[in-house]
Design a protein around this motif. Structure first.
Motif, PDB file in Angstrom:
ATOM      1  N   LEU A  96       5.634-154.874  54.966  1.00  0.00           N
ATOM      2  CA  LEU A  96       6.362-156.549  54.514  1.00  0.00           C
ATOM      3  C   LEU A  96       6.817-157.035  55.539  1.00  0.00           C
ATOM      4  CD1 LEU A  96       8.196-154.908  51.405  1.00  0.00           C
ATOM      5  CD2 LEU A  96       5.844-155.508  51.307  1.00  0.00           C
ATOM      6  N   HIS A  97       6.468-158.447  56.044  1.00  0.00           N
ATOM      7  CA  HIS A  97       6.153-159.417  56.601  1.00  0.00           C
ATOM      8  C   HIS A  97       7.559-160.342  56.683  1.00  0.00           C
ATOM      9  CE1 HIS A  97       5.167-162.949  54.312  1.00  0.00           C
ATOM     10  NE2 HIS A  97       4.045-162.522  53.678  1.00  0.00           N
ATOM     11  N   GLY A  98       7.946-161.189  57.413  1.00  0.00           N
ATOM     12  CA  GLY A  98       8.821-161.836  57.200  1.00  0.00           C
ATOM     13  C   GLY A  98       8.778-163.190  56.950  1.00  0.00           C
ATOM     14  N   SER A  99       9.619-164.298  56.375  1.00  0.00           N
ATOM     15  CA  SER A  99       9.729-165.839  56.305  1.00  0.00           C
ATOM     16  C   SER A  99       8.622-166.705  56.777  1.00  0.00           C
ATOM     17  CB  SER A  99      10.902-166.504  55.612  1.00  0.00           C
ATOM     18  OG  SER A  99      11.460-166.236  56.854  1.00  0.00           O
ATOM     19  N   GLY A 100       9.084-165.484  57.869  1.00  0.00           N
ATOM     20  CA  GLY A 100       7.555-167.373  59.009  1.00  0.00           C
ATOM     21  C   GLY A 100       6.053-166.743  58.610  1.00  0.00           C
ATOM     22  N   SER A 101       5.867-165.560  57.473  1.00  0.00           N
ATOM     23  CA  SER A 101       4.116-165.692  58.000  1.00  0.00           C
ATOM     24  C   SER A 101       4.210-165.964  56.419  1.00  0.00           C
ATOM     25  CB  SER A 101       3.957-164.098  57.899  1.00  0.00           C
ATOM     26  OG  SER A 101       4.375-163.722  59.292  1.00  0.00           O
ATOM     27  N   VAL A 182       8.117-150.386  54.803  1.00  0.00           N
ATOM     28  CA  VAL A 182       8.030-151.491  56.277  1.00  0.00           C
ATOM     29  C   VAL A 182       8.630-152.412  55.825  1.00  0.00           C
ATOM     30  CG1 VAL A 182       8.070-149.202  57.359  1.00  0.00           C
ATOM     31  CG2 VAL A 182       6.994-150.464  57.559  1.00  0.00           C
ATOM     32  N   GLY A 183       9.626-152.766  56.530  1.00  0.00           N
ATOM     33  CA  GLY A 183       9.534-154.931  56.720  1.00  0.00           C
ATOM     34  C   GLY A 183      10.503-154.940  57.710  1.00  0.00           C
ATOM     35  N   PHE A 184      11.020-156.122  58.438  1.00  0.00           N
ATOM     36  CA  PHE A 184      11.077-157.196  59.194  1.00  0.00           C
ATOM     37  C   PHE A 184      12.083-158.329  58.162  1.00  0.00           C
ATOM     38  CE2 PHE A 184      10.918-160.831  61.924  1.00  0.00           C
ATOM     39  CZ  PHE A 184      12.497-160.645  62.745  1.00  0.00           C
ATOM     40  N   SER A 185      13.190-159.041  59.148  1.00  0.00           N
ATOM     41  CA  SER A 185      14.001-159.876  58.064  1.00  0.00           C
ATOM     42  C   SER A 185      13.598-160.024  56.044  1.00  0.00           C
ATOM     43  CB  SER A 185      12.928-160.887  59.016  1.00  0.00           C
ATOM     44  OG  SER A 185      13.869-162.166  58.519  1.00  0.00           O
ATOM     45  N   ALA A 203       9.328-142.671  49.525  1.00  0.00           N
ATOM     46  CA  ALA A 203       9.963-141.691  49.386  1.00  0.00           C
ATOM     47  C   ALA A 203      10.525-142.154  50.992  1.00  0.00           C
ATOM     48  CB  ALA A 203       8.735-140.944  50.220  1.00  0.00           C
ATOM     49  N   ALA A 204      10.054-142.798  51.513  1.00  0.00           N
ATOM     50  CA  ALA A 204      11.308-143.294  52.388  1.00  0.00           C
ATOM     51  C   ALA A 204      11.206-144.911  52.609  1.00  0.00           C
ATOM     52  CB  ALA A 204      11.334-142.281  53.613  1.00  0.00           C
ATOM     53  N   ALA A 205      12.137-145.538  53.112  1.00  0.00           N
ATOM     54  CA  ALA A 205      12.004-146.859  54.335  1.00  0.00           C
ATOM     55  C   ALA A 205      12.543-147.057  55.698  1.00  0.00           C
ATOM     56  CB  ALA A 205      13.065-147.839  52.852  1.00  0.00           C
ATOM     57  N   VAL A 206      12.313-148.308  56.184  1.00  0.00           N
ATOM     58  CA  VAL A 206      12.653-148.167  57.394  1.00  0.00           C
ATOM     59  C   VAL A 206      12.242-149.859  57.919  1.00  0.00           C
ATOM     60  CG1 VAL A 206      12.156-148.134  60.482  1.00  0.00           C
ATOM     61  CG2 VAL A 206      11.874-146.647  58.651  1.00  0.00           C
ATOM     62  N   ALA A 207      14.154-150.599  57.503  1.00  0.00           N
ATOM     63  CA  ALA A 207      14.185-151.974  57.320  1.00  0.00           C
ATOM     64  C   ALA A 207      14.907-152.301  58.911  1.00  0.00           C
ATOM     65  CB  ALA A 207      14.884-152.368  56.084  1.00  0.00           C
ATOM     66  N   PHE A 208      13.719-153.512  59.433  1.00  0.00           N
ATOM     67  CA  PHE A 208      14.658-154.023  60.615  1.00  0.00           C
ATOM     68  C   PHE A 208      15.242-155.467  59.636  1.00  0.00           C
ATOM     69  CE2 PHE A 208      12.029-151.150  62.099  1.00  0.00           C
ATOM     70  CZ  PHE A 208      11.576-150.433  63.067  1.00  0.00           C
ATOM     71  N   SER A 209      16.555-155.250  60.438  1.00  0.00           N
ATOM     72  CA  SER A 209      16.673-156.926  60.369  1.00  0.00           C
ATOM     73  C   SER A 209      17.161-157.500  59.022  1.00  0.00           C
ATOM     74  CB  SER A 209      16.312-157.899  61.333  1.00  0.00           C
ATOM     75  OG  SER A 209      16.810-157.300  62.914  1.00  0.00           O
ATOM     76  N   ALA A 210      17.440-156.697  57.613  1.00  0.00           N
ATOM     77  CA  ALA A 210      17.792-156.754  56.988  1.00  0.00           C
ATOM     78  C   ALA A 210      18.762-157.708  56.323  1.00  0.00           C
ATOM     79  CB  ALA A 210      17.502-155.873  56.128  1.00  0.00           C
ATOM     80  N   VAL A 211      18.657-158.468  54.670  1.00  0.00           N
ATOM     81  CA  VAL A 211      19.702-158.741  54.036  1.00  0.00           C
ATOM     82  C   VAL A 211      19.531-157.861  53.122  1.00  0.00           C
ATOM     83  CG1 VAL A 211      21.421-160.552  52.855  1.00  0.00           C
ATOM     84  CG2 VAL A 211      19.693-160.462  54.950  1.00  0.00           C
ATOM     85  N   PRO A 212      20.060-156.678  52.828  1.00  0.00           N
ATOM     86  CA  PRO A 212      20.496-155.581  52.014  1.00  0.00           C
ATOM     87  C   PRO A 212      20.969-156.287  50.952  1.00  0.00           C
ATOM     88  CG  PRO A 212      22.652-155.297  52.475  1.00  0.00           C
ATOM     89  CD  PRO A 212      22.456-156.552  53.724  1.00  0.00           C
ATOM     90  N   PRO A 213      20.547-155.397  49.540  1.00  0.00           N
ATOM     91  CA  PRO A 213      21.055-155.626  47.672  1.00  0.00           C
ATOM     92  C   PRO A 213      22.514-156.260  48.065  1.00  0.00           C
ATOM     93  CG  PRO A 213      19.543-154.028  48.586  1.00  0.00           C
ATOM     94  CD  PRO A 213      19.526-154.276  49.369  1.00  0.00           C
ATOM     95  N   ASP A 214      23.350-156.289  47.305  1.00  0.00           N
ATOM     96  CA  ASP A 214      24.122-155.683  46.964  1.00  0.00           C
ATOM     97  C   ASP A 214      24.935-154.363  46.677  1.00  0.00           C
ATOM     98  OD1 ASP A 214      26.978-156.839  46.073  1.00  0.00           O
ATOM     99  OD2 ASP A 214      26.556-157.899  44.518  1.00  0.00           O
TER     100      ASP A 214
END
Length: 296
Positions: A96-101, A182-185, A203-214
């Protein structure tokens, strides 16, 4: 890879082994702090990926969701020889891409973060179907959470992404117990939102520079293996909410991995874009039970 093995690669690779016992115990964060000191070899290797025509390895496709939203996406398939040798269905990786894309040209989402999966060495070592969808509106939106820190919630395009995942599971010879996101931003935020929206799907997630859920939603996904990577100098998606999510997951009985890059701003660390270590960890995760899907 041609460049040398970095400290980050070694640390994240070692986590694959240490997390087995950590997850058996639960209730703790497997945390590492690394200085942000990208090596010249890392920068050069990343530059080569950016310039390489690897986008062509991802076939352009389009999906129309039940809500009518059109989702352009790119699909990387395993090499023919890999498919022939495989004894079981292969993983599905959603990038999953960031907002710039944001857009609908089916190209802008193909940053180095996505294209790296097509590098011959990584493609051979991690055979999988890799999907890079592009959204025309945000996949995650942000607002203050119950604890006063910034929190994400599903954007208007996330239901269409989840519908695409279900569609691919029904059509591709993938293992429903090994679906990874997986995703960035913004994409990292949407990845964590997806875990909350459909517990037990990934099964799993890798998150780079996320704003997470509440943070009060962490209990729903405490059993899902997650790796979060964040620079402590990130002024775009602040560091503190992401770390608070890891704390909430641990408090709910989970054992998240949290990699803190000291001095890094809002980015994916160049060494991790190309590193096999976190991918090894990701591909080692498997759902204990997965919903059946029809053969393609």
């Amino acid at each position: 890879m041609k460049h040398g093995v970095t400290v980050a690669l070694l640390v994240v690779a070692a986590m694959a082994g240490t997390m087995a016992s950590a997850r058996a115990q639960g209730g703790r964060i497997e945390e590492r702090a690394l200085p942000y000191t990208p090596l010249p070899a890392d920068i050069q290797a990343l530059d080569e990926v950016i310039k390489a025509p690897l986008t062509d390895d991802f076939v352009a496709k389009s999906f129309t969701a039940p809500d009518g939203r059109i989702v352009p996406y790119r699909l990387l398939t395993p090499a023919t020889a890999t498919v022939q040798l495989a004894q079981a269905r292969l993983p599905l990786v959603i990038v999953l891409h960031g907002s710039g894309s944001i857009g609908q040209n089916n190209v802008s989402q193909m940053t180095a973060f996505a294209k790296a999966w097509a590098l011959p060495a990584l493609r051979q070592r991690f055979p999988a179907y890799v999907v890079a969808p592009q959204v025309d509106v945000r996949s995650a939106d942000y607002a203050p959470g119950g604890d006063g820190l910034l929190a994400s919630h599903p954007g208007a395009s996330l239901p269409a992404i989840l519908a695409l995942v279900d569609d691919l599971l029904g059509r591709l010879p993938v293992d429903p117990a090994r679906v990874y996101v997986v995703g960035f931003s913004m994409g990292a935020s949407a990845a964590l939102d997806a875990l909350v929206a459909q517990p037990g799907r990934f099964a799993a997630a890798v998150a780079f520079s996320a704003v997470p859920p509440d943070r009060d939603r962490a209990v729903a996904v405490a059993g899902t293996p997650t790796m979060q990577v964040h620079g402590d100098q990130d002024t775009e998606n602040p560091f503190d909410p992401d770390h608070a999510w890891a704390e909430a997951v641990a408090a709910a009985g989970g054992a998240p991995i949290f990699v803190r890059y000291q001095g890094m701003e809002h980015r994916v660390p160049p060494d991790m874009i190309l590193a096999p270590g976190w991918r090894e960890w990701l591909f080692a995760q498997r759902l204990k039970s997965a919903a059946p899907f029809p053969n393609p």
